[in-house]
Motif scaffolding. Sequence first.
Motif, mmCIF file in Angstrom:
data_model
loop_
_atom_site.group_PDB
_atom_site.id
_atom_site.type_symbol
_atom_site.label_atom_id
_atom_site.label_comp_id
_atom_site.label_asym_id
_atom_site.label_seq_id
_atom_site.Cartn_x
_atom_site.Cartn_y
_atom_site.Cartn_z
ATOM 1 N N GLU A 177 -0.300 0.500 -5.649
ATOM 2 C CA GLU A 177 -0.034 -0.860 -5.176
ATOM 3 C C GLU A 177 1.361 -1.399 -5.467
ATOM 4 O O GLU A 177 1.771 -2.401 -4.887
ATOM 5 N N ASP A 220 -3.549 4.547 -2.523
ATOM 6 C CA ASP A 220 -4.202 3.727 -3.556
ATOM 7 C C ASP A 220 -3.217 3.038 -4.489
ATOM 8 O O ASP A 220 -3.608 2.263 -5.352
ATOM 9 N N LYS A 238 -7.374 2.613 -13.784
ATOM 10 C CA LYS A 238 -7.404 2.703 -12.324
ATOM 11 C C LYS A 238 -7.290 4.160 -11.858
ATOM 12 O O LYS A 238 -6.564 4.960 -12.445
ATOM 13 N N ILE A 245 -6.234 6.871 -8.990
ATOM 14 C CA ILE A 245 -5.469 7.151 -7.769
ATOM 15 C C ILE A 245 -6.042 8.442 -7.187
ATOM 16 O O ILE A 245 -5.986 9.502 -7.821
ATOM 17 N N ARG A 246 -6.608 8.329 -5.989
ATOM 18 C CA ARG A 246 -7.235 9.515 -5.381
ATOM 19 C C ARG A 246 -6.175 10.464 -4.807
ATOM 20 O O ARG A 246 -5.177 10.015 -4.248
ATOM 21 N N LYS A 300 0.878 -1.166 0.000
ATOM 22 C CA LYS A 300 0.000 0.000 0.000
ATOM 23 C C LYS A 300 0.920 1.223 0.000
ATOM 24 O O LYS A 300 1.782 1.340 0.868
ATOM 25 N N THR A 303 -1.411 11.981 -2.014
ATOM 26 C CA THR A 303 -2.362 10.975 -2.505
ATOM 27 C C THR A 303 -2.940 10.158 -1.352
ATOM 28 O O THR A 303 -2.393 10.118 -0.255
ATOM 29 N N GLU A 304 -4.051 9.476 -1.630
ATOM 30 C CA GLU A 304 -4.513 8.403 -0.754
ATOM 31 C C GLU A 304 -3.595 7.200 -1.009
ATOM 32 O O GLU A 304 -2.938 7.134 -2.052
#
Length: 471
Positions: free
Chosen positions: A164, A162, A114, A116-117, A3, A159-160
């Motif tokens: 990987e 998100d 995808k 990414i927040r 993460k 960023t969060e």
Amino acid sequence: MAKIGLEVHVHITSLKTKLFCSCPSHYAGKEPNSVVCPVCLGLPGAIPVPNKKAIEEAIKVSLALNMQISDKVVFVRKHYFYPDMAKNYQISQYDGPGTTPVAKNGFIKLRNGKTIRIRRINIEEDPAKIVYPTGSLLTSKYVWVDYNRSGIGMLEIVTEPDIEDPKEAREFLEKLRSILEHLGTCDCTIEGSMRVDVNVSVPGGERVEVKNIGSIKGVEEALKYEIARQEALISQGLPVKRETRHWDDVRKVTLPSRYKEEETDYRYFPDPDLPPTTITENWIKSIASSLPELPDARIRRFMVQYGLSEYDATVLVMDKGLADFYEDVLKIYYKPKEVANLLINDYLRWINEMNIRPSESKAKPEYIASLLKMMEEGVITIKIVKEILSDVVKGSDPRKLVEERGLTALRDQEFLMEVIKQVFAQEPDAVEKARRDPKVVNYLVGQVMRRTGKRADPYLVNQLVRKMLEG
Ligand code: ADP
Ligand code: MG
Ligand code: ZN
């Protein structure tokens, strides 16, 4: 699966002056501590005045990253004691009671769709630069402090968690960088203009923060190292503890930092010297209406206008310098696919080999056009193109190179006919088949090319082989 969350710090290089004073914000090559004043030195009584253009740049970036923009800009003091910050607090922004960052809740989309927040964007000042004269952060006996960098306007983009894996982190950062370069907010080729803190955890472990990585490649390497380190600990039944580490770019390892910080120590509070600036709807609208073409739109345009695949369009646009260069070549040599192929397959390979950004290449658009034109005219072969491309990236004019080194393709018909006769003598079966099957003609042409060290003009060889077959 790991993460990963990123905290990206970028200099707003489009600003002429620092964030809260009128010192110039470009200090490359200047004497240390020569671009300073009482405000950016943090002298008592000096009053900061916010740079309006910096707020505008933050709004631009927020729009491009699909963020919710706050109705006001609130600056807070973030306290800590360290030699890079003479006044013992950094002027920054914070998400807390009564305060808010300039924007929250945006996102960037990756190639595979995808999302990414992005948690928030802060406007903040850069601290001074610390120089380690007798070693590194861990070993130097003393430090020097250069306040030229102190007070430079920056955006912190958080960023969060998100992301990987390290490759995704790289793709995210490349896209973010391309957006910032298209906006004109940050010229990320300037040394030190983009610095990243990475937060990374693996299942069963706490999160580790690796601070102050200076390049996208460094982020990818640091993440690979850190994930392997954390996974090794866990597989041995050992804990991964919550800590701050730093990236040693020479030894390619992360090391524990000796300097500890806890969020509760920062004692954030609104800066009484800086009353909030209101962000009106109209201000946002006028900025939105003057946004330039952004990467996603440019990728679509490259696909429609030039007939490129999504992959090729993306590779070009992920670097603004490369995309601009591509379109400059097309202005003088309009073969969109041929130019894209050469840039993506061959040109970019040399750029990466030399560890530079495309905009740092010395090749002029005319040079790429010349290479392709000479190949089209049969003056040189693709092999020669590949051979001299690295010199072209270093700034050599390909027409001169070809002339000086005698690299023109072999077009001497008498000589080529000799070679063709030899091939025909040695390949009677192929010659027989070639009279019926065009594919075998290509085989014969290939044999002739091989015997000339691929130096012959393939179009001419093709013509001559056909003539021999008919005659
Ligand atoms: P702090 O304020 O202490 O730096 P934040 O909660 O603001 O902590 O998060 C900082 C960064 O850490 C963000 O980019 C966030 O996405 C990331 N992060 C949060 N939790 C994790 C986690 N479990 N693993 C990896 N990164 C994380
Ligand atoms: Mg943090
Ligand atoms: Zn100043």
